[in-house]
Design an enzyme around this catalytic site. Structure first.
Site: not given
Ligand code: SF4
Length: 242
Positions: A116, A197, A200, A223
């Protein structure tokens, strides 16, 4: 320029104001150094719709992490095109490319905070460097961290964070969506009431919290854009990107 005390007083007075009034004030006072960030999921629609009605050329940052559902990318294109929004995609700094490519499938699961940071926090910090105000769509009823937020938050570096939707609830969002017949994210009907995303995000049950499917079972609810991770800038990393 408002003093920190004046901003605090204004923030308190905005507690009973509709989001449109707060947005109008922010745009009038901080234009053109003002931008909104949006993930273009269903809950984002009211704020994006309001911006399209108040000033549609307001800059909108979309974090293109490379991990989005294809449905999100198509929905983002459709909404931005139909509402004539001024969207700018933000990407990770290219110097992370070799590192990320080496563990592209495992990084979100092995170290979601770093993932993130690379794909969301750092690009947003960089994009906001030349802005004086940042509009976000967070609501107090979403997480315990967000419950403590204020409508106007002045950061140490002078950036004003504007949270016009803070006092809205899930029901307010739904009512506005119905009143204005706003589109929903294609995954919404499949139980994805908050979409981030793909690695996740999972669908949630009808009785679940709307963000229960984000980083499910990984002890993470944010995040980092709306937490200490954002405010505590990695000064060295930012400096090298100037
Ligand atoms: S939500 Fe998941 S895939 Fe997206 S940036 Fe954060 S950790 Fe990475």
């Amino acid at each position: 320029m408002l003093t920190p005390l004046e901003i605090e007083e204004l923030s308190t007075s905005f507690e009973s104001s509709p989001p449109q009034e707060i947005l109008t004030w922010a745009i009038e006072n901080y234009w053109p150094q003002i931008a909104l960030s949006s993930s273009f999921h269903t809950q984002s629609m009211p704020l994006l719709h309001m911006i399209s009605q108040i000033r549609r050329d307001t800059l909108i940052f979309f974090l293109d992490t490379g991990y989005h559902f294809w449905e999100t990318l198509i929905f983002r294109e459709k909404v931005a095109s139909e509402w004539k929004l001024n969207v700018l995609d933000l990407y990770r700094d290219a110097r992370w490319d070799t590192f990320v490519r080496g563990q592209v499938r495992t990084l979100p699961l092995d170290d979601p905070n770093l993932c993130c940071f690379i794909h969301k926090v750092q690009p947003m910090q960089k994009a906001l460097r030349d802005m004086r105000a940042w509009i976000s769509g967070i609501r107090r009823d979403q997480t315990t961290a967000r419950a403590r937020a204020k409508i106007l938050e002045l950061q140490d570096d002078g950036l004003l964070k504007v949270n016009p939707m803070l006092n809205w609830t899930k029901a307010d969002v739904q009512r506005y969506m119905e009143e204005h017949r706003l589109p929903t994210h294609p995954l919404f009907e499949k139980g994805y009431r908050s979409v981030g995303c793909a690695p996740c995000t999972t669908a949630v049950g009808v009785a679940d919290d709307e963000r229960a499917g984000r980083w499910r079972g990984r002890g993470k609810t944010e995040c980092g854009l709306h937490t200490e991770m954002f405010v505590k800038k990695d000064a060295r990393a930012i400096e090298t990107m100037r």
